[in-house]
Structure formats: structure tokens, C-alpha cells
Write a protein that holds these residues in place. Sequence first.
Motif, PDB file in Angstrom:
ATOM      1  N   ILE A  28       0.795  -1.167  -0.080  1.00  0.00           N
ATOM      2  CA  ILE A  28      -0.310  -0.071   0.099  1.00  0.00           C
ATOM      3  C   ILE A  28       0.952   1.145  -0.129  1.00  0.00           C
ATOM      4  N   TYR A  29       0.686   1.965  -1.004  1.00  0.00           N
ATOM      5  CA  TYR A  29       1.167   3.333  -0.689  1.00  0.00           C
ATOM      6  C   TYR A  29       0.824   4.648  -0.121  1.00  0.00           C
ATOM      7  N   SER A  30       1.880   5.115   0.098  1.00  0.00           N
ATOM      8  CA  SER A  30       1.339   6.010   1.414  1.00  0.00           C
ATOM      9  C   SER A  30       1.522   6.990   0.703  1.00  0.00           C
ATOM     10  N   ASN A  31       0.673   7.703   0.471  1.00  0.00           N
ATOM     11  CA  ASN A  31       0.918   9.463  -1.042  1.00  0.00           C
ATOM     12  C   ASN A  31       0.112  10.626   0.590  1.00  0.00           C
ATOM     13  N   ALA A  32       1.238  11.113   0.025  1.00  0.00           N
ATOM     14  CA  ALA A  32       1.142  12.344   1.421  1.00  0.00           C
ATOM     15  C   ALA A  32       1.118  11.786   2.623  1.00  0.00           C
ATOM     16  N   GLY A  33       1.422  10.260   2.855  1.00  0.00           N
ATOM     17  CA  GLY A  33       1.377   9.781   4.309  1.00  0.00           C
ATOM     18  C   GLY A  33      -0.283   9.726   4.242  1.00  0.00           C
ATOM     19  N   THR A  34      -0.735   9.940   4.008  1.00  0.00           N
ATOM     20  CA  THR A  34      -2.055   9.411   3.816  1.00  0.00           C
ATOM     21  C   THR A  34      -2.394   8.026   3.576  1.00  0.00           C
ATOM     22  N   VAL A  35      -3.070   7.134   4.366  1.00  0.00           N
ATOM     23  CA  VAL A  35      -3.372   5.906   3.970  1.00  0.00           C
ATOM     24  C   VAL A  35      -4.697   5.526   3.904  1.00  0.00           C
ATOM     25  N   ARG A  36      -6.268   5.039   3.514  1.00  0.00           N
ATOM     26  CA  ARG A  36      -7.458   4.440   3.846  1.00  0.00           C
ATOM     27  C   ARG A  36      -7.521   3.503   2.768  1.00  0.00           C
ATOM     28  N   MET A  37      -7.950   2.484   4.160  1.00  0.00           N
ATOM     29  CA  MET A  37      -8.487   1.334   3.576  1.00  0.00           C
ATOM     30  C   MET A  37     -10.139   1.043   3.204  1.00  0.00           C
ATOM     31  N   ILE A  38      -9.845   1.110   1.832  1.00  0.00           N
ATOM     32  CA  ILE A  38     -12.378   0.927   2.220  1.00  0.00           C
ATOM     33  C   ILE A  38     -12.170  -0.496   1.189  1.00  0.00           C
ATOM     34  N   CYS A  39     -13.560  -0.682   1.973  1.00  0.00           N
ATOM     35  CA  CYS A  39     -13.797  -2.300   1.977  1.00  0.00           C
ATOM     36  C   CYS A  39     -14.662  -2.739   0.979  1.00  0.00           C
ATOM     37  N   GLY A  40     -14.464  -3.668  -0.175  1.00  0.00           N
ATOM     38  CA  GLY A  40     -14.693  -3.814  -1.007  1.00  0.00           C
ATOM     39  C   GLY A  40     -15.923  -4.261  -1.593  1.00  0.00           C
ATOM     40  N   LEU A  41     -17.152  -4.487  -0.632  1.00  0.00           N
ATOM     41  CA  LEU A  41     -18.194  -5.345  -0.186  1.00  0.00           C
ATOM     42  C   LEU A  41     -18.979  -4.083   0.332  1.00  0.00           C
ATOM     43  N   CYS A  42     -18.579  -3.312   0.881  1.00  0.00           N
ATOM     44  CA  CYS A  42     -20.083  -2.223   1.337  1.00  0.00           C
ATOM     45  C   CYS A  42     -19.534  -0.996   1.040  1.00  0.00           C
ATOM     46  N   GLY A  43     -17.873  -0.777   0.391  1.00  0.00           N
ATOM     47  CA  GLY A  43     -17.673   0.824   0.153  1.00  0.00           C
ATOM     48  C   GLY A  43     -17.446   1.338   1.592  1.00  0.00           C
ATOM     49  N   GLN A  44     -16.884   0.531   2.476  1.00  0.00           N
ATOM     50  CA  GLN A  44     -16.927   1.565   3.622  1.00  0.00           C
ATOM     51  C   GLN A  44     -15.450   1.762   4.646  1.00  0.00           C
ATOM     52  N   LEU A  45     -14.859   3.153   4.437  1.00  0.00           N
ATOM     53  CA  LEU A  45     -13.556   2.944   5.524  1.00  0.00           C
ATOM     54  C   LEU A  45     -12.954   1.551   6.448  1.00  0.00           C
ATOM     55  N   ARG A  46     -12.337   1.057   6.565  1.00  0.00           N
ATOM     56  CA  ARG A  46     -11.590   0.240   6.902  1.00  0.00           C
ATOM     57  C   ARG A  46     -10.361   0.490   7.725  1.00  0.00           C
ATOM     58  N   PRO A  47     -10.747   0.362   9.197  1.00  0.00           N
ATOM     59  CA  PRO A  47      -9.875   1.068  10.746  1.00  0.00           C
ATOM     60  C   PRO A  47      -8.417   0.370   9.946  1.00  0.00           C
ATOM     61  N   ILE A  48      -7.442   0.679   9.963  1.00  0.00           N
ATOM     62  CA  ILE A  48      -5.743   0.025   9.900  1.00  0.00           C
ATOM     63  C   ILE A  48      -5.689  -0.357  11.226  1.00  0.00           C
ATOM     64  N   LEU A  49      -5.001  -1.240  11.624  1.00  0.00           N
ATOM     65  CA  LEU A  49      -5.007  -2.106  12.868  1.00  0.00           C
ATOM     66  C   LEU A  49      -3.293  -2.256  12.727  1.00  0.00           C
ATOM     67  N   ALA A  50      -2.764  -2.496  11.516  1.00  0.00           N
ATOM     68  CA  ALA A  50      -1.098  -2.619  11.538  1.00  0.00           C
ATOM     69  C   ALA A  50      -0.365  -1.592  10.484  1.00  0.00           C
ATOM     70  N   ALA A  51       0.488  -1.174  10.322  1.00  0.00           N
ATOM     71  CA  ALA A  51       1.384  -1.412   9.252  1.00  0.00           C
ATOM     72  C   ALA A  51       2.730  -1.470   9.143  1.00  0.00           C
ATOM     73  N   THR A  52       3.703  -1.772   8.587  1.00  0.00           N
ATOM     74  CA  THR A  52       4.834  -2.011   8.904  1.00  0.00           C
ATOM     75  C   THR A  52       5.318  -1.530   7.306  1.00  0.00           C
ATOM     76  N   LYS A  53       6.681  -0.898   7.271  1.00  0.00           N
ATOM     77  CA  LYS A  53       7.087  -0.611   6.180  1.00  0.00           C
ATOM     78  C   LYS A  53       7.806  -1.185   5.565  1.00  0.00           C
ATOM     79  N   LEU A  54       8.029  -1.210   3.970  1.00  0.00           N
ATOM     80  CA  LEU A  54       8.610  -2.564   3.062  1.00  0.00           C
ATOM     81  C   LEU A  54      10.190  -1.781   3.354  1.00  0.00           C
ATOM     82  N   ASN A  55      10.806  -2.593   3.798  1.00  0.00           N
ATOM     83  CA  ASN A  55      11.619  -2.867   3.440  1.00  0.00           C
ATOM     84  C   ASN A  55      12.928  -3.936   2.723  1.00  0.00           C
ATOM     85  N   PRO A  56      13.859  -3.457   1.649  1.00  0.00           N
ATOM     86  CA  PRO A  56      13.458  -2.389   0.801  1.00  0.00           C
ATOM     87  C   PRO A  56      12.335  -1.913   0.151  1.00  0.00           C
ATOM     88  N   GLN A  57      11.928  -1.079   0.029  1.00  0.00           N
ATOM     89  CA  GLN A  57      10.712  -0.161  -0.909  1.00  0.00           C
ATOM     90  C   GLN A  57      10.827  -0.729  -2.494  1.00  0.00           C
TER      91      GLN A  57
END
Length: 122
Positions: free
Chosen positions: A89-118
Motif C-alpha cells: 500500500i502506497y502512502s501518498n502524502a502520508g495518508t493511507v485509507r483502506m476501503i472495504c470492497g463489499l460495503c464501500g466503507q472505510l476500514r480502520p487500520i490495525l497495523a502497518a509495516t514499512k517495507l524494506n527494501p522499498q
Amino acid sequence: MSQEPEYEQIPASPDATEGEQPPNEPPPVEGDPLPEPQPEPDPETETPPPPDPPPTPITFEPATWYQVTSVCVTSTCVNLNTTTTEPEIYSNAGTVRMICGLCGQLRPILAATKLNPQPNYD
């Protein structure tokens, strides 16, 4: 002196005979059959419990790739309390939004791990 054309009477159908009048009502229209009833959900299948929220707010660096775990919390969604992990998932301008593909609502983010290497998508 006006002449009126003479018309020949043509039966409405091959089975009609002279003197019979076609019915005033159109023949019944056959529509699509009624859909079959959907099976009721299995009462033994329960919604999983909601996962614990992250202990601290998650902050994202701009222009950075992350692996993100999120959950749908919409009570009417089939994915209620189901977590998913997206590998890139790409952080565009420091913002990440996850959306449910079935209901179309925002999904709260539980965890995020920076990929290394990018990843490098040029």
C-alpha cells in the motif's frame, strides 16, 4: 361522387372464422419465473469478535510503501470484523485509507509495516 374503396375482410388468425371477433384482451404474457428463495444464513456461523485496536495511532511517511492490516467494522457488511492484510500500500502524502470492497466503507487500520527494501516502480 365519391367512391369508397371496398375492403376485404381478413380473419384475425388462421383459426378464426367469418363472424368471430377476436377477444378484446391480449393473451397473457409469460414473464420471467420468480427467483428461487435464497437459503437462510447458517445460524451456527457467528461473526468473529472485533480485533483489538492499535495501541498508538499509526503515522505514515509520505511517498512510502507499507504492508497494511485493516478490518471492516460496518455492522451490515459480510466482512464484519474480518481482517485483511494488503502486501503493498502506497502512502501518498502520508495518508493511507483502506476501503472495504463489499460495503464501500472505510476500514480502520490495525497495523502497518514499512517495507524494506522499498519497491521501485519506475
